[in-house]
Write an enzyme that holds these catalytic residues in place. Structure first.
Site, PDB file in Angstrom:
ATOM      1  N   VAL A 133      48.251  39.562 -63.542  1.00 41.78           N
ATOM      2  CA  VAL A 133      48.368  40.713 -62.652  1.00 41.78           C
ATOM      3  C   VAL A 133      47.293  40.724 -61.573  1.00 41.78           C
ATOM      4  CG1 VAL A 133      49.540  42.155 -64.363  1.00 41.78           C
ATOM      5  CG2 VAL A 133      47.026  42.208 -64.190  1.00 41.78           C
TER       6      VAL A 133
ATOM      7  N   ASN B 161      48.729  48.443 -68.612  1.00 44.72           N
ATOM      8  CA  ASN B 161      47.819  48.286 -69.745  1.00 44.72           C
ATOM      9  C   ASN B 161      46.856  47.114 -69.605  1.00 44.72           C
ATOM     10  OD1 ASN B 161      46.984  48.438 -72.735  1.00 44.72           O
ATOM     11  ND2 ASN B 161      47.940  46.411 -72.608  1.00 44.72           N
TER      12      ASN B 161
ATOM     13  N   TYR C 224      33.148  47.345 -65.800  1.00 43.45           N
ATOM     14  CA  TYR C 224      34.293  47.844 -66.561  1.00 43.45           C
ATOM     15  C   TYR C 224      34.391  49.367 -66.457  1.00 43.45           C
ATOM     16  CZ  TYR C 224      37.274  48.922 -70.585  1.00 43.45           C
ATOM     17  OH  TYR C 224      38.276  49.411 -71.395  1.00 43.45           O
TER      18      TYR C 224
ATOM     19  N   LYS D 212      37.378  51.850 -64.699  1.00 46.93           N
ATOM     20  CA  LYS D 212      38.141  52.880 -65.398  1.00 46.93           C
ATOM     21  C   LYS D 212      37.952  54.254 -64.755  1.00 46.93           C
ATOM     22  CE  LYS D 212      40.031  50.184 -68.436  1.00 46.93           C
ATOM     23  NZ  LYS D 212      41.485  49.918 -68.360  1.00 46.93           N
TER      24      LYS D 212
END
Length: 251
Positions: free
Chosen positions: A63, A89, A155, A159
């Site tokens: 992706v 996901n 990370y 998010k």
């Protein structure tokens, strides 16, 4: 919750939350499109899906690659002619810090998969979801809501950005009947620790640090994904559902 004849696209479906989600949707009658990079793992999960429901369409793709993202949507539409549910996901976590000087490398690679790919896939899938009055479920993390450990800054930033994108996408698409929500898990037993080079950390240790003293299994998050994608959640959009065993309570 029946998803009979619904077309459900799940990224990161070769293991963990994505694999569990694909199997749950298949069990409920959906035609699942499984996306992942590891073909052997995808095939194993596909076999499990076929035992409980329809054999899924398996798309080996990254992706983080723009051409692959376009191909994912093209292959789905060519086979099924529609998309009802998108589950974003796929994700990764790479270590890096400001003072060590490697934050940009981890940031660029992490953002490409955890956020940019979601924006890209959402953009391509949205016109199809408008036709079916479908929905999107993004998998975020409580890491985007708390001060991050030094090596996890990229990370956690990805998010936090995903949370904001979820709300913005929900607002833009609401008038067209498309719902967009996210789920923020705490510790969930997947292969992310091994993939991130953190195999020295155990799930038991991570579970001990949250209020309920446990970690979740992927199926727990999968069940919530199914709920948010179903008609039972037809009044819910722009929301983030925390499923963290009380992790934020102790943050």
């Amino acid at each position: 919750m029946s998803f009979s004849n619904k077309i459900v696209l799940v990224t990161g479906a070769s293991s963990g939350i994505g694999a569990a989600t694909a199997q749950l949707f298949a069990k409920e009658g959906a035609h699942v499109v499984m996306v992942g990079r590891n073909e052997s793992k995808l095939r194993n999960v596909a076999e499990q899906c076929a035992r409980g429901g329809h054999a899924p369409l398996v798309v080996r793709a990254d992706v983080g690659n723009d051409d692959d993202v376009k191909r994912i949507v093209d292959e789905t539409i060519n086979k099924y002619r529609k998309i009802d549910v998108l589950v974003n996901n796929a994700g990764l976590s790479l270590t890096g810090s400001i003072l060590k000087g490697d934050i940009l490398e981890s940031y660029d690679k992490t953002m490409a998969v955890n956020l940019r790919a979601v924006v890209h896939l959402t953009t391509l899938v949205a016109p199809h979801l408008v036709k079916t009055k479908g929905s999107i479920v993004n998998i975020s993390s409580i890491a985007g809501k708390m001060t991050s450990p030094v090596l996890s800054l990229a990370y956690c930033t990805s998010k936090a950005g995903l949370d904001h994108f979820t709300r913005g996408a929900a607002l833009e698409l609401a008038s067209l009947g498309v719902r967009v929500n996210s789920i923020s898990p705490g510790p969930v037993r997947t292969d992310i620790l091994e993939n991130s080079g953190l195999s020295n950390i155990s799930w038991e240790f991570l579970g001990s640090r949250v209020a309920l003293k446990r970690y979740s299994e992927p199926e727990e998050i999968g069940e919530m994904i199914l709920y948010l994608a179903s008609d039972k959640a037809k009044g819910i959009t722009g929301s983030d559902f925390v499923c963290d065993n009380g992790g934020l309570l102790k943050a």
